[in-house]
Design a protein around this motif. Sequence first.
Motif, PDB file in Angstrom:
ATOM      1  N   ALA A  18       0.825  -1.209   0.000  1.00 13.58           N
ATOM      2  CA  ALA A  18       0.000   0.000   0.000  1.00 13.58           C
ATOM      3  C   ALA A  18       0.859   1.260   0.000  1.00 13.58           C
ATOM      4  O   ALA A  18       0.584   2.215  -0.731  1.00 13.58           O
ATOM      5  N   VAL A  19       1.899   1.274   0.823  1.00 12.25           N
ATOM      6  CA  VAL A  19       2.780   2.437   0.905  1.00 12.25           C
ATOM      7  C   VAL A  19       3.487   2.675  -0.428  1.00 12.25           C
ATOM      8  O   VAL A  19       3.575   3.815  -0.913  1.00 12.25           O
ATOM      9  N   VAL A  20       3.985   1.593  -1.045  1.00 12.19           N
ATOM     10  CA  VAL A  20       4.656   1.714  -2.345  1.00 12.19           C
ATOM     11  C   VAL A  20       3.693   2.271  -3.390  1.00 12.19           C
ATOM     12  O   VAL A  20       4.046   3.146  -4.193  1.00 12.19           O
ATOM     13  N   ILE A 439      -5.648   3.938   3.672  1.00 10.18           N
ATOM     14  CA  ILE A 439      -5.166   2.669   3.095  1.00 10.18           C
ATOM     15  C   ILE A 439      -5.570   1.479   3.963  1.00 10.18           C
ATOM     16  O   ILE A 439      -5.274   0.337   3.620  1.00 10.18           O
ATOM     17  N   ILE A 440      -6.265   1.748   5.076  1.00  2.41           N
ATOM     18  CA  ILE A 440      -6.621   0.667   5.995  1.00  2.41           C
ATOM     19  C   ILE A 440      -7.479  -0.388   5.295  1.00  2.41           C
ATOM     20  O   ILE A 440      -7.360  -1.587   5.570  1.00  2.41           O
ATOM     21  N   MET A 441      -8.338   0.070   4.340  1.00  2.00           N
ATOM     22  CA  MET A 441      -9.211  -0.888   3.660  1.00  2.00           C
ATOM     23  C   MET A 441      -8.427  -1.846   2.766  1.00  2.00           C
ATOM     24  O   MET A 441      -8.865  -2.971   2.530  1.00  2.00           O
ATOM     25  N   PHE A 442      -7.289  -1.396   2.259  1.00  2.00           N
ATOM     26  CA  PHE A 442      -6.451  -2.278   1.445  1.00  2.00           C
ATOM     27  C   PHE A 442      -5.879  -3.405   2.293  1.00  2.00           C
ATOM     28  O   PHE A 442      -5.596  -4.491   1.783  1.00  2.00           O
ATOM     29  N   LEU A 522      -2.478   5.190  10.520  1.00  2.00           N
ATOM     30  CA  LEU A 522      -2.922   6.420  11.190  1.00  2.00           C
ATOM     31  C   LEU A 522      -2.103   7.616  10.725  1.00  2.00           C
ATOM     32  O   LEU A 522      -2.642   8.701  10.454  1.00  2.00           O
ATOM     33  N   GLY A 523      -0.787   7.419  10.651  1.00  2.00           N
ATOM     34  CA  GLY A 523       0.097   8.504  10.233  1.00  2.00           C
ATOM     35  C   GLY A 523      -0.226   8.984   8.834  1.00  2.00           C
ATOM     36  O   GLY A 523      -0.243  10.196   8.561  1.00  2.00           O
ATOM     37  N   ILE A 524      -0.493   8.037   7.925  1.00  2.00           N
ATOM     38  CA  ILE A 524      -0.840   8.408   6.548  1.00  2.00           C
ATOM     39  C   ILE A 524      -2.168   9.158   6.524  1.00  2.00           C
ATOM     40  O   ILE A 524      -2.327  10.158   5.802  1.00  2.00           O
TER      41      ILE A 524
END
Length: 669
Positions: A18-20, A439-442, A522-524
């Motif tokens: 997700a981060v990438v 992005i939590i849903m991913f 959370l940070g994102i």
Amino acid sequence: MNNKTINGLLLVFLLLTAVVVTFNRGWWIDYKLSNENFFIFSLVTSAILIFLKNKIKYLALFFVLMLINYCGISAVATVMMTWLTSYLIGKKIYKLCGQSINSSDAIEKSAVGLSTIGLIATISSHFQINSGFFYILLLTIFYIFIVGEDLQETYLSAKEVIGTNIKITPLLVFILALCMGYIYMATVLPDLGHDALSMHLNVPKLIADNLKWNYDIKEYIWSVLPMGVEMLYVPTYIFGGEEAIRILNTSFILGSSLQLYIIAKRYHREFSLPVIFALCFLSLPINLYLVGSSFVEPCYIFFILISYSFLIDKKVQWLMLAIVFGYACTMRITGVLFLPAILAYYFLFYKEKKTVHDNVIILGLIFILFSSIPYIYAYVITGNPVFPLMNEIFKSDLWSKSAFYHPLYVNKLGIANIWYSIFESKRYGEFSVNGTVGIIMFLVIPFQLWFYLSSVKEFTKHRVSFLIFISGLFYIVSMFYVQAYLRYVYPGLVLIYLSFILTITHVKINHYLLKIILITTLGINILKIPYASTYLPVNNEIYYDKSLRSGYISLHRPYVVAGQILDKFPEYKNSKILLIGYGYDPVYYYYPQNTIAYSWHSAEAFNVMNSFPNNLAAAVEKLGVNIVVCPSSQIQADERNFSTQCHLISSRLFESNGVYVGLVNQSSK
């Protein structure tokens, strides 16, 4: 590898992926931290709170005091009184129905009470009785009816809750302070949303002004559509005005977060995990967008979440579920999409001996009482219970028999929609940045699919969470098929997140790793939340200086300013006003009841003006218009040239901020 390692690696892989993808999709290109001063203020506030025992209590108190300072004590007191009265009504209904009462289900009781208030408001909207006196009389009767024991129990319970110290780490205090700060900023700004000014605020305002709602589809095409949220707004608006509605909407998001915390606390002994779960929801950027205007989604999501919360209880309170879910179905007709899962649980999995309160006939009647009134009335006067929607099925003669949908932002139906909604929110039109739903849903969707597939043999143990997950997924797919607004899809995502909180209790995983993963999301969220919409001006002064609101309104909604000026002319209060122009929103909320617009919201006016494309004078005469409001000059090409004609058929009353207001010449009629 054991299951604990596999589960941990899967979540880490999903997080890293997700981060990438966020970098690949350009989330952080030219990113600049918004409102650095606010971050510093939140950091200082958090540093002070660290030294206090009940940190969350003092942060909540500070939040309330800020709202009182900006919105006024009457608005805040109205919302507090709404929740207190709702709780007491719910508690009384629990007792009258012989339902068990627990100290941890205060929010569920409040939802029952809110449903009852909404039902009363829905019924009374048909009669010219909706005054402050009417609701004070009802309130007085109710409080006389409540015995002193109930009030005393409520006082002792509130005292116990206030005195409870929720353990929370300094980092989480800082995140909570940031979330509350952003929510405050979005709440206090004037509501300039299209849906709010054309409907959600306009309905309670007109009911307060006229003591009833005119179910007139010629004046407003949506007038018979179920309006459960708007009816719930009515007493709030009468006593607290627009600010009270905005605060009430915010309280639904906060209430949903608190309910998720309460549910998580039942299953997770580690003290910080329930707080993190609640914050992961509260920090979702879409929530800021929803509280920035009077959308119905915060209230709708709250009621759907509470409805499914009843299924999680050891003893399902079916009667209370029928009340809350029934009223939820008057908020959005899409509420019916959740019904199959609830019925499936009742008939397939509910094995307890049925009592009189669990009888399907009684439950059905209660559900019909709380859900059916607006649908029955719409059917009686139009022949279509969801008029003007689905008229290709019901074929009312009062509207086109073609399918009536706005297929905006619809992509090809498929699993890619979930990917796009998470990483490319801008595809769906309402948002200025990607990442609106976080992005939590991913993480939670594929992880739960993996978990359920690998736990087929233990299905009965996870049947509730699985049912909630499937229900949320079914709702999402259905909404993507009909109308791909992310705020329409969002209730399904909330249910999937609820099912994740339940599922993770059965998963073998390192809790420290889980916390790191959740705090990263959370940070994102925190970095993206101020960009979820265009609501938040960078100028900090507007958040504490109310006098700056007029300039903000004038900049973004010039037609609003014209309406405010026109309101100062009492002689024109009963005039019929026509709003025309290229690319504006029908801001009915700031105009009298007789206001119509060249917009499909005002169906009759829209059709009449289209039938006279080059003769505005003829259209105005047929509609009986006295005042026209249009741009001072033609800014963009309008093939019908209505703005130019507007000046020719009227005498100038005043002009303000590029908006012309004129009295229709008698010779034009």
